[in-house]
Design a protein around this motif. Structure first.
Motif, short mmCIF file in Angstrom:
data_model
loop_
_atom_site.label_atom_id
_atom_site.label_comp_id
_atom_site.label_asym_id
_atom_site.label_seq_id
_atom_site.Cartn_x
_atom_site.Cartn_y
_atom_site.Cartn_z
N CYS A 440 0.89 -1.22 0.02
CA CYS A 440 0.04 0.10 -0.01
C CYS A 440 0.88 1.23 -0.13
O CYS A 440 1.84 1.25 0.71
N VAL A 441 0.48 2.27 -0.83
CA VAL A 441 1.15 3.60 -0.77
C VAL A 441 0.14 4.51 -1.39
O VAL A 441 -0.70 3.96 -2.30
N SER A 442 0.32 5.63 -1.14
CA SER A 442 -0.30 6.91 -1.84
C SER A 442 0.05 8.20 -1.83
O SER A 442 1.04 8.44 -0.99
N GLU A 443 -0.29 8.86 -2.89
CA GLU A 443 0.32 10.37 -2.70
C GLU A 443 -0.87 11.42 -3.37
O GLU A 443 -1.82 10.88 -4.26
N ILE A 444 -1.05 12.42 -2.38
CA ILE A 444 -2.08 13.50 -2.51
C ILE A 444 -1.31 14.58 -3.55
O ILE A 444 -0.14 14.95 -2.88
N LEU A 445 -1.92 15.12 -4.51
CA LEU A 445 -1.44 16.16 -5.37
C LEU A 445 -2.43 17.20 -5.15
O LEU A 445 -3.55 16.94 -5.69
N ILE A 446 -1.85 18.19 -5.26
CA ILE A 446 -2.70 19.54 -4.97
C ILE A 446 -2.15 20.55 -6.11
O ILE A 446 -1.05 20.89 -6.14
N THR A 459 -5.91 15.79 -6.61
CA THR A 459 -5.84 14.08 -6.97
C THR A 459 -5.19 13.34 -6.02
O THR A 459 -4.42 13.61 -5.09
N CYS A 460 -5.43 11.96 -6.32
CA CYS A 460 -4.71 11.22 -5.51
C CYS A 460 -4.38 9.64 -6.43
O CYS A 460 -5.18 9.54 -7.37
N HIS A 461 -3.39 9.10 -6.08
CA HIS A 461 -3.04 7.95 -6.87
C HIS A 461 -2.30 6.92 -5.93
O HIS A 461 -1.68 7.43 -5.02
N GLY A 462 -2.28 5.60 -6.18
CA GLY A 462 -1.62 4.89 -5.52
C GLY A 462 -1.69 3.11 -5.45
O GLY A 462 -2.25 3.09 -6.56
N VAL A 463 -1.43 2.56 -4.49
CA VAL A 463 -1.84 1.05 -4.45
C VAL A 463 -2.74 0.67 -3.15
O VAL A 463 -2.11 1.28 -2.11
N LEU A 464 -3.74 0.07 -3.47
CA LEU A 464 -4.63 -0.35 -2.34
C LEU A 464 -3.98 -1.64 -1.58
O LEU A 464 -2.66 -2.08 -2.22
N SER A 465 -4.71 -1.92 -0.53
CA SER A 465 -3.95 -3.14 0.35
C SER A 465 -3.96 -4.62 -0.18
O SER A 465 -3.42 -5.52 0.06
N LYS A 469 -3.42 -1.12 -8.37
CA LYS A 469 -3.01 -0.05 -8.59
C LYS A 469 -4.39 0.81 -8.98
O LYS A 469 -5.12 0.32 -9.51
N TYR A 470 -4.27 1.97 -8.41
CA TYR A 470 -5.57 2.98 -9.02
C TYR A 470 -4.88 4.26 -9.52
O TYR A 470 -3.93 4.91 -8.83
N TYR A 515 -11.87 6.70 -6.56
CA TYR A 515 -12.52 6.24 -7.85
C TYR A 515 -11.45 5.35 -8.50
O TYR A 515 -10.15 5.74 -8.55
N LEU A 516 -11.95 4.05 -9.02
CA LEU A 516 -11.13 3.04 -9.80
C LEU A 516 -11.13 3.03 -11.19
O LEU A 516 -10.64 2.50 -11.82
#
Length: 542
Positions: A440-446, A459-465, A469-470, A515-516
């Protein structure tokens, strides 16, 4: 050497600017980014946010590999480069539970040193409490057997536990005292052994003594050490354009009934008599913002220069109008106050407070009172923080019917998320030292308009548990950040009963998080630390 490090550290944290243009009112990070002119050369400014690494180097490595603002360079890939013009905000809690505190500190401090104007650090509760180390287990190279007396900690009063101030039973050797502090008073029971293993790995030896571990903590948590450098560079609150970053929430805890003691109305100068005329409460958002960071600056100076009454601050606790070697900032990182009669009360602090209650957004996070924070803050549109874990992707809370939002990014218990229905299954902790697991990992982008400071997109993107990947999605999607409805999701809006996730009480709806694609969203529900996910399908054309 120590003096030189301190001077460099202070220069790094002083005079925050965009493209070299000094922001008005710059002291040591006391009032950063209140100016609307965010960039002289670009119409857009990109800010990346991540938080609560807590010493987990594997998570930090995953974040760097995922990030759209950081990339590796050099023959060994260890040189980190920040995208030109971009900004990186780390939301606090840099150490404790991941097993590689020293390596993580070197990496994050190194980014701050290399990009002092574009990398920004927030003070977390796990950061502020390390200011206690020197007074409680001794300064570097001091005795391991003849420690100053420790009278216990105020939050154990009348419990009979080790550390109850009435019992006089705190360990008297440095090794046993540090083990007790980490396990019982700092919420990191494995950190002592983690540090020993990290030192053995770094030194290439099989035997690191317990006293070596103590000395490592003493050095790292001194004002000039790795942890000290982080503490001295971090701010309590950071405003960039119309975005406010804090470690904890600014919500009104249920225990706090006085409107003057929550949100931006609450600040330590209310308790210390408004030192230097910096009183809070009702004077407006901007004076509060400037005063809260000035308060932290003053406290760190006391801590660095050992100004004020010595001894163990934690025995009595509380705020003080007199210098107490940074004790009031340590207090601001704590969740609870206690009066002389032993009565506990919620400490209204933006380092420790949370938007959540029993795992879900509390009523104040969705109330008119929080709307008031936005209304009275000169255009604030977005609050971003970490501190309380929530599943395996950032949690968005939409404020009222507007586009104003709260986004929390702590996913440090992602290895324990339960998936309901479908084929998704959490990959678990996978032997990781922290609760995150290894995927799992995520990044929030503004994205900000550089001239007005307005938020153009989040926005957000990353990997779920489950390892999936999303892709980058906008959290400004009208369905995200609120409870699912039958109108939008049909029967998928409802949380199923039964044994999965233990959700057996009255029917509840999923909170929509991510959102996937193809109309699919991640719905979540939580009780305490237990978070359940399910992929829910939106009705077409909603």
């Amino acid at each position: 050497m120590r003096t030189a490090v301190l001077i460099l550290m202070l220069l790094i944290s002083r005079g925050i600017c965009f493209r070299g243009a000094l922001v008005r009112g710059a002291s040591v990070c006391s009032r950063p980014f209140t100016d609307r002119s965010l960039s002289a050369t670009s119409k857009k400014t990109l800010i990346a946010y991540f938080t609560d690494v807590e010493g987990d180097k594997d998570y930090l490595d995953r974040y760097i590999d995922l990030s759209k603002v950081l990339h590796r360079s050099g023959a060994d890939g260890q040189d980190l480069v920040l995208r030109d013009g971009a900004h990186l905000v780390f939301g606090g809690d840099v150490v404790d539970r991941g097993g590689y505190d020293l390596e993580v500190l070197r990496t994050i401090n190194g980014l701050k040193a290399k990009f002092p104007d574009n990398v920004h650090l927030i003070m977390g509760n796990r950061d502020a409490n390390k200011m206690r180390i020197g007074s409680e287990i001794g300064e570097p190279k001091s005795s391991h057997s003849e420690l100053d007396h420790h009278g216990g900690v105020y939050w154990f009063r009348e419990t009979g536990r080790v550390g109850d101030p009435e019992c006089d039973n705190v360990p008297t050797t440095s090794v046993e005292r540090l083990k007790w502090m980490l396990k019982s008073t700092m919420g990191c029971p494995d950190s002592f052994e983690f540090r020993k293993a990290e030192l053995e790995e770094e030194r290439g030896v099989d035997l690191v003594t317990d006293e070596d571990v103590v000395e490592s903590y003493r050095e790292a948590c001194s004002p000039s050490g790795l942890m000290g450098q982080y503490i001295n560079s971090a701010v309590v609150a950071l405003r960039m354009g119309n975005v406010l970053f804090t470690h904890g929430g600014i919500s009104k805890p249920p225990e706090v009934t006085d409107d003057k003691l929550w949100g931006w109305r609450a600040m330590p100068p209310l308790f210390d008599g408004g030192k230097k005329g910096r009183g809070g409460g009702g004077s407006g958002f901007q004076p509060w913002y400037e005063a809260i960071n000035s308060f932290a600056d003053d406290q760190r100076k006391e801590w660095r220069d050992q100004i004020g009454e010595g001894g163990v601050w934690a025995t009595k606790g509380g705020y003080s109008s007199l210098p107490n070697r940074g004790g009031s900032l340590m207090m601001y990182g704590m969740g609870w106050l206690m009066d002389d009669a032993g009565k506990r009360s919620k400490n209204p602090t933006i380092i420790y407070s949370s938007w959540l209650q029993d795992g879900m957004p509390n009523e104040s996070a969705k109330s008119a009172e929080v709307e008031e924070i936005f209304n009275e803050s000169d255009g604030l549109q977005l609050i971003v923080n970490g501190h309380q874990p929530h599943g395996d992707s950032p949690l968005v809370v939409r404020v009222g019917d507007s586009d104003r939002m709260i986004v929390t990014g702590d996913t440090s218990y992602s290895g324990d998320v339960v998936w309901q229905g479908g084929e998704q299954q959490n990959m678990g902790r996978q032997g990781s030292k922290s609760g995150r697991g290894k995927v799992c990992v995520s990044e929030i982008l503004i994205e900000l308009d550089s001239e007005s400071g307005n938020v153009d997109n989040v926005t957000c993107h990353g990997v779920l548990s489950d390892g999936s990947k999303y892709s980058e999605f906008s959290v400004m999607d009208k369905l995200i950040g609120k409870e699912a409805t039958e109108e939008d999701f049909g029967p998928d809006a409802w949380v199923d009963g039964g044994s999965d996730g233990g959700l057996t009480e009255a029917r509840k709806t999923w909170w929509v998080k991510a959102y996937l694609g193809d109309g699919k969203y991640v719905g979540c529900h939580a009780r305490g630390w237990s978070v359940t996910n399910k992929i829910i399908q939106a009705i077409p054309n909603t």
